[in-house]
Design an enzyme around this catalytic site. Structure first.
Site, short mmCIF file in Angstrom:
data_model
loop_
_atom_site.label_atom_id
_atom_site.label_comp_id
_atom_site.label_asym_id
_atom_site.label_seq_id
_atom_site.Cartn_x
_atom_site.Cartn_y
_atom_site.Cartn_z
N ARG A 187 0.82 -1.22 0.00
CA ARG A 187 0.00 0.00 0.00
C ARG A 187 0.85 1.28 0.00
NH1 ARG A 187 -1.84 0.76 5.07
NH2 ARG A 187 -3.04 -1.17 5.21
N TYR A 238 -14.19 21.33 -10.86
CA TYR A 238 -14.82 20.05 -11.23
C TYR A 238 -15.90 19.74 -10.19
CZ TYR A 238 -14.54 14.92 -12.04
OH TYR A 238 -14.78 13.60 -12.31
N ASP A 244 -5.76 21.75 -9.47
CA ASP A 244 -6.12 20.64 -10.35
C ASP A 244 -5.55 20.97 -11.73
OD1 ASP A 244 -7.44 18.91 -12.17
OD2 ASP A 244 -9.14 18.67 -10.81
N LYS A 278 -7.13 10.75 -17.43
CA LYS A 278 -7.39 11.50 -18.66
C LYS A 278 -6.21 11.36 -19.63
CE LYS A 278 -11.15 12.60 -16.52
NZ LYS A 278 -11.32 13.72 -15.61
#
Ligand SMILES: *Cc1c(COP(=O)(O)O)cnc(C)c1O
Length: 415
Positions: free
Chosen positions: A77, A130, A206, A231
């Site tokens: 992790r 967003y 962002d 993206k």
């Protein structure tokens, strides 16, 4: 086709690396960063490590690694050589200290926002963010007693007037989601720094639209650059992935938070993210070129009220975009003249090349109707017609234009 004022290719833009003639350009970094073939039998790409348990040879090693669990392999992790490779490449591209990878772009946003907020803090969020970022702030940060205030994305240096003693985070997204406002990032960062007292104010942005190639937030003084690598970085619509690049002041707290909430990315998604990065420059320049051509054509259609694309000279954000960005990606918007829903439906339901769906940044073209008015509170969105977000994919632009022209013909026939 005439193309207004095309952006200079990124390689001719002022590049901080250019000051150091020996420093590699971005296109070179994209190909070589995060790779060490001779450590893997000469194989070009890093291996995909599927890992949970990491075995320690002895007690001394276990104890030593536990003292510095973020430096090296510790537990699945916490990261593997696969995730470290993508993190290193993104860090190099944006001039950061280190990065984290997360299970999605939204997870990256959540880790960044929760890491630097405490009860009774005040945070300033751009009104054009967003939509899921807004939900995260309104529904989760407020639950823990954080006061969320939205600001006009075009506020510039006046952001200073909104800073309170308890302000801990200023969040930017430029261009804004759906409406593509370009923020004056240097002015905002400078104003925040000027108002900063004893308490550190973390700025985060962002940067999904620009990717590390077209904007580098940390070089403008932003502390954290957040990406939905889902993206353009992945680029093929086949993975969910987030990355946050941090400066030296914020990395430790960011990574601590990611580990605290169990954030990590799946190894195969990290791998396709890293593979996508290798071709980001060629893809992005083509997305840019096609988007500008589509925007140009769309602007000339009588059914289109206005195109919103910061790379166009008539766009309100053009001057700032031209000053700060090295290019424009393939995502922009158009606002149609008001038409009945059936007319919009006639257009959107029968496109042959443009798909309709969320996300973007893959190789394929998309159209998505959206209503920015429902996700505003500091500003008002009052355009009369339907906004349609356009993603210019890698198809031949002539074919895309033919698909759009047929769509407008159906719209006209129904309106
Ligand atoms: C898609 C998107 C996100 C969220 O990314 P996911 O990987 O879908 O979670 C964040 N910011 C922007 C600007 C986006 O477009």
């Amino acid at each position: 086709m005439t193309r207004p004022d095309p952006p200079r290719p990124s390689s001719t833009r002022p590049d901080p690396a250019a000051e150091d003639a020996a420093a590699p350009r971005d296109d070179t970094r994209l190909v070589h960063a995060g790779r060490a073939p001779q450590q893997h039998h000469g194989i070009v790409n890093p291996p995909v490590y599927h890992a949970s348990t990491v075995l320690f040879p002895d007690l001394d090693t276990l104890e030593a690694r536990a003292r510095a669990p973020f430096d090296g392999v510790y537990y699945g992790r916490f990261g593997t050589p696969t995730s470290f490779a993508l993190e290193q490449a993104m860090t190099e591209l944006e001039g950061g200290h280190r990065a984290i990878t997360t299970s999605s772009g939204l997870a990256a946003l959540a880790v960044a926002l929760t890491a630097f907020t405490r009860t009774d803090d005040h945070v300033l969020i751009a009104d054009s963010v967003y939509m899921p970022t807004r939900k995260l702030c309104d529904r989760m940060l407020t639950r823990y007693g954080v006061r969320v205030e939205y600001y006009d994305p075009l506020i510039g240096a006046a952001i200073g007037t909104l800073i309170r003693p308890e302000t801990s985070v200023v969040f930017l997204e430029s261009p804004g989601s759906l409406t593509f406002e370009i923020q004056d990032v240097p002015a905002i960062v400078q104003a925040v720094r000027a108002r900063q007292g004893d308490r550190r104010i973390v700025t985060m942005m962002d940067n999904t639209w620009a990717t590390p190639l077209f904007f580098k937030p940390l070089q403008h003084g932003v502390n954290l650059s957040i990406h939905s690598a889902t993206k353009y970085i992945t680029g093929h619509a086949d993975a969910m992935l987030g990355v946050v690049v941090a400066d030296a002041d914020t990395f430790q707290e960011l990574k601590t938070e990611a580990v605290l909430v169990g954030q990590c990315a799946g190894p195969d998604d990290v791998y396709v993210g890293l593979r996508g990065l290798r071709t980001l420059s060629v893809r992005l320049h083509r997305h840019q070129e096609s988007a500008l051509a589509l925007a140009d054509w769309l602007q000339r259609q009588p059914e289109v009220r206005r195109v919103i694309h910061p790379g166009r000279p008539d766009d309100p954000g053009h001057a700032l975009w031209r000053r700060d960005f090295a290019g424009a990606s393939g995502l922009f918007a158009m606002i149609l003249e008001p038409v009945p829903r059936q007319a919009l439906q006639a257009m959107l339901d029968h496109m042959t090349l443009f798909g309709m769906g969320f996300s973007w940044g893959g190789f394929e073209s998309l159209l998505l109707p959206a209503n920015p008015a429902t996700s505003r509170s500091a500003t008002v969105w009052q355009e009369p017609g339907q906004l349609v977000r356009v993603h210019a994919g890698l198809e031949a632009v002539e074919d895309l234009i033919r698909d759009l022209a047929a769509g407008f013909a159906r719209l006209r026939a129904t309106a």
